[in-house]
Design an enzyme around this catalytic site. Structure first.
Site, PDB file in Angstrom:
ATOM      1  N   SER A  35       0.960  -1.426   0.080  1.00  0.00           N
ATOM      2  CA  SER A  35       0.077   0.051  -0.079  1.00  0.00           C
ATOM      3  C   SER A  35       0.835   1.362  -0.015  1.00  0.00           C
ATOM      4  O   SER A  35       0.432   2.264  -0.672  1.00  0.00           O
ATOM      5  CB  SER A  35      -0.954   0.164   1.084  1.00  0.00           C
ATOM      6  OG  SER A  35      -0.120  -0.196   2.515  1.00  0.00           O
ATOM      7  N   ASP A 251      -2.947   6.158  11.460  1.00  0.00           N
ATOM      8  CA  ASP A 251      -2.888   4.725  11.503  1.00  0.00           C
ATOM      9  C   ASP A 251      -1.354   4.202  11.906  1.00  0.00           C
ATOM     10  O   ASP A 251      -1.321   2.988  12.277  1.00  0.00           O
ATOM     11  CB  ASP A 251      -3.443   4.134  10.386  1.00  0.00           C
ATOM     12  CG  ASP A 251      -2.737   4.141   9.127  1.00  0.00           C
ATOM     13  OD1 ASP A 251      -1.502   4.836   9.145  1.00  0.00           O
ATOM     14  OD2 ASP A 251      -2.928   3.643   8.023  1.00  0.00           O
ATOM     15  N   HIS A 254       0.737   3.995   7.477  1.00  0.00           N
ATOM     16  CA  HIS A 254       1.059   4.781   6.070  1.00  0.00           C
ATOM     17  C   HIS A 254       1.515   6.010   6.124  1.00  0.00           C
ATOM     18  O   HIS A 254       1.300   6.624   7.195  1.00  0.00           O
ATOM     19  CB  HIS A 254      -0.232   4.807   5.590  1.00  0.00           C
ATOM     20  CG  HIS A 254      -0.867   3.239   4.878  1.00  0.00           C
ATOM     21  ND1 HIS A 254      -1.930   2.889   5.697  1.00  0.00           N
ATOM     22  CD2 HIS A 254      -0.594   2.611   4.086  1.00  0.00           C
ATOM     23  CE1 HIS A 254      -2.380   1.441   5.433  1.00  0.00           C
ATOM     24  NE2 HIS A 254      -1.590   1.447   4.222  1.00  0.00           N
TER      25      HIS A 254
END
Length: 277
Positions: A35, A251, A254
């Site tokens: 990601s 979070d 990321h």
């Protein structure tokens, strides 16, 4: 005998034409991962303007919403992964590269990444068993690459090689393999396969691997950076890109947009130094 000579001449003509059509100053970079390479942060207005047309992305999937089709070059306005992904380190890697290269140079990038995947997804001989055991959300993303992200990366790279020269590989992956002591060997397998399948020479194609969100930002996968740091021991032409100080999202997994911009510039700084600029 005349037919044989004729075929030889035609072959030489085609070879010389292909060599002529390939721009040696069009530097191609492959990028893959999960990601943080896919692009998790939403790109902002500043990221979509003043993108130099010399910075190009080879679209790896069909994106009707962007007016782009697979296998074609476009000015590298985000998103640079799939149709609805976000800002990635590749965005500012390309911009920083051009800012420090001669005016006749161009940069081309290919980004094949899947959020949440392990490095096993890019093992061309065993990826199917990995996908089979994966959750549906990951399977759906894999479908966008016709079920084989590694195969799509190679397919696009071969198209790119007709236009330019592959100069390096950018990797950002590891969060899903946190504390996996075999990660470096798994990365080497993917790297070696790319060298073989694309007829590349390892000494001429470095692998740049970025750290996960750093401990100084509270990164929840920061322990993986100790393993990433050892990658150059397994791949001689591998280099680690520090994420120290690169800001992250709430979070702690990321990077945020500013973090991606900074990390991308760091990838570029290392690549430029390796290329002698």
């Amino acid at each position: 005998m005349k037919r044989v000579y004729f075929l030889i001449i035609i072959g030489l003509f085609v070879s010389s034409f292909n060599a002529f059509s390939q721009d040696k100053n069009f530097y191609i970079f492959l990028s893959f991962g999960q990601s943080n390479m896919e692009g998790n942060a939403k790109f902002e207005a500043q990221d979509t303007v003043n993108v130099d047309s010399r910075f190009q992305v080879l679209e790896a999937v069909d994106c009707p919403n962007l007016g782009r089709s697979k296998g074609n070059w476009y000015t590298a306005v985000p998103p640079l992964c799939r149709c609805r992904t976000g800002l990635t380190p590749v965005d500012y890697f390309g911009r920083a590269m051009l800012a420090n290269l001669p005016e006749n140079a161009r940069i081309g990038v290919i980004n094949v990444s899947i959020g949440g995947c392990k490095i096993e997804l890019f093992d061309k001989d065993n990826y199917e068993s990995y996908v089979e055991k994966s959750p549906n959300w990951l399977k759906n993303m894999v479908k966008e690459y016709d079920g084989n992200p590694y195969g799509r990366l190679v397919e696009m790279a071969k198209i790119a090689q007709k236009d330019g020269v592959i100069k390096g590989i950018l990797l950002h992956q590891g969060e899903s393999n946190t504390n996996d002591s075999l990660w470096t060997k798994k990365v080497k397998l993917v790297y070696d396969n790319l060298m073989k399948d694309l007829h590349l020479k390892p000494k001429k194609v470095p692998l740049l691997a970025g750290e996960t969100v750093n401990a100084d930002q509270g990164g929840i996968c920061a322990s993986m950076n100790k393993i990433i740091a050892t990658l150059p021991e397994t791949i001689k032409n591998a280099y680690v890109i520090s994420s120290s100080g690169c800001t992250d999202a709430a979070d702690n997994l990321h990077f945020d947009a500013a973090g991606y911009r900074e990390l991308g510039k760091r990838y570029a700084e290392k690549m430029l130094s390796l290329m002698g600029f």
